[in-house]
Write a protein that holds these residues in place. Structure first.
Motif, PDB file in Angstrom:
ATOM      1  N   UNK A   1     -13.518  25.733  33.392  1.00 15.09           N
ATOM      2  CA  UNK A   1     -14.892  26.204  33.481  1.00 15.09           C
ATOM      3  C   UNK A   1     -14.971  27.723  33.363  1.00 15.09           C
ATOM      4  N   UNK A   2     -15.690  28.185  32.346  1.00 19.64           N
ATOM      5  CA  UNK A   2     -15.863  29.625  32.127  1.00 19.64           C
ATOM      6  C   UNK A   2     -17.349  29.981  32.055  1.00 19.64           C
ATOM      7  N   UNK A   3     -18.120  29.426  32.985  1.00 24.79           N
ATOM      8  CA  UNK A   3     -19.565  29.623  32.954  1.00 24.79           C
ATOM      9  C   UNK A   3     -19.981  31.083  33.160  1.00 24.79           C
ATOM     10  N   UNK A   4     -19.099  31.886  33.759  1.00 24.12           N
ATOM     11  CA  UNK A   4     -19.452  33.282  34.032  1.00 24.12           C
ATOM     12  C   UNK A   4     -18.760  34.260  33.080  1.00 24.12           C
ATOM     13  N   UNK A   5     -18.389  33.766  31.877  1.00 22.12           N
ATOM     14  CA  UNK A   5     -17.657  34.601  30.931  1.00 22.12           C
ATOM     15  C   UNK A   5     -18.434  35.874  30.586  1.00 22.12           C
ATOM     16  N   UNK A   6     -19.718  35.734  30.300  1.00 20.66           N
ATOM     17  CA  UNK A   6     -20.542  36.894  29.952  1.00 20.66           C
ATOM     18  C   UNK A   6     -20.743  37.807  31.161  1.00 20.66           C
ATOM     19  N   UNK A   7     -20.907  37.195  32.322  1.00 21.09           N
ATOM     20  CA  UNK A   7     -21.174  37.959  33.542  1.00 21.09           C
ATOM     21  C   UNK A   7     -20.021  38.897  33.904  1.00 21.09           C
ATOM     22  N   UNK A   8     -18.788  38.422  33.734  1.00 21.14           N
ATOM     23  CA  UNK A   8     -17.627  39.200  34.163  1.00 21.14           C
ATOM     24  C   UNK A   8     -16.921  39.932  33.029  1.00 21.14           C
TER      25      UNK A   8
END
Length: 328
Positions: free
Chosen positions: A212-219
């Motif tokens: 799961x890489x749902x926060x790729x853009x966030x981080x």
């Protein structure tokens, strides 16, 4: 009673250690942290850095004169070279030292993978900031990481348009003892974690999960995985292909018996190999997620393999199929 030597006593190793204790094994834990979480479940504790193979060998050899150690392994820590060297010293089952050295260097690993015709992203060895800028002209998007680090330490996603490549290069390099990086082409697609058992070069993959890489853009530019889902939505579709890839890898690196974890990506409906590790995976994947999903006690099987027992892979069957999601 059999004596099991565990290299690494972090929090994630606790569940595997509890399984060993439940099976009445005598446990020895090595860790550089004197207050390592797994220490309280160890019958014997050796306080030394698990990344210092020579010092580990020295202290383990002293204990081995007192109690004969029957197997050496790690439950989540990425220390293939220490495990392999200790095993050779004590004449125990493990992967060859040559293979362990290659698995400890992501660039060398990629070079060897390229020889056995498994699909991998484009990759380059990076020593200087100028190297990075030049190689980025050859790809649109990439990932830089230390050749010799673990997990997400120093891993950054980058593109040609990044104005801070020098800064990201320095950040990634600070996590490398060898002061070398690898640049890989970023392949868009669902990333997978796999866990496989090897017995006499036969392969059985017992876990395939969707990372799961749902926060790729966030981080961004840091790449932070936020758990995974087991089994993967694509498990049945790619199971045979994944098994064939793992078999090729094991033959190449002469891993006759053991376990291996894989980091893969489905890109344009094809499996690409990112990297492999000849050990049980961390993130509670091997110790909790797989047993809860399928009922297969992977840690117990791994211990038996390291003890030199022959595992009949045909006898390993899912007791049930349950869906497990993990988030941090």
């Amino acid at each position: 009673k059999k004596v099991i030597l565990i290299i690494g006593g972090n929090l994630e190793s606790l569940h595997g250690l509890k399984i060993a204790k439940a099976k009445n094994y005598i446990t020895v834990v090595v860790d550089g942290n004197f207050n390592a979480p797994a220490k309280k479940f160890a019958d014997y504790f050796i306080n030394t850095s698990i990344y210092d193979s020579e010092e580990t060998i020295k202290k383990v050899s002293i204990l081995n004169k007192k109690i004969k150690i029957d197997a050496v392994m790690s439950l989540s820590t990425d220390v293939p070279l220490t495990v392999s060297k200790v095993a050779k010293k004590l004449n125990l089952n493990s992967i060859p030292i040559k293979a362990a050295k290659i698995f400890s260097n992501k660039y060398l690993m990629k070079k060897e993978l390229s020889k056995i015709r498994v699909a991998i992203p484009k990759f380059f060895l990076i020593k200087t900031s100028r190297d990075l800028k030049n190689k980025m002209k050859l790809i649109n998007k990439g990932v830089i990481k230390p050749v010799d680090s673990r997990g997400a330490r120093g891993v950054h996603i980058i593109s040609k348009n990044n104005k801070n490549l020098d800064e990201l290069f320095k950040s990634s390099k600070s996590f490398s003892n060898k002061k070398k990086l690898i640049l890989e082409e970023y392949l868009k697609g669902q990333q997978l974690s796999t866990e496989s058992i090897i017995s006499n070069y036969s392969v059985k993959t017992v876990g395939i999960s969707d990372r799961n890489y749902e926060f790729l853009k966030r981080f961004e530019p840091n790449i932070i995985e936020n758990g995974s889902d087991l089994p993967s939505k694509r498990s049945k579709q790619f199971y045979s292909q994944i098994n064939k890839i793992i078999y090729k890898v094991c033959k190449k690196f002469k891993i006759k018996n053991g376990t291996i974890k894989g980091d893969l990506v489905i890109h344009k409906n094809k499996i690409y190999s990112i990297e492999f590790a000849p050990r049980l995976s961390g993130g509670y994947f091997s110790s909790i997620m797989i047993p809860k999903s399928s009922g297969i006690n992977l840690v117990e099987l791994a211990i038996k393999i390291h003890l030199g027992e022959i595992i009949d892979l045909k006898s390993i069957k899912d007791k049930h199929t349950k869906f497990v999601s993990q988030r941090f």
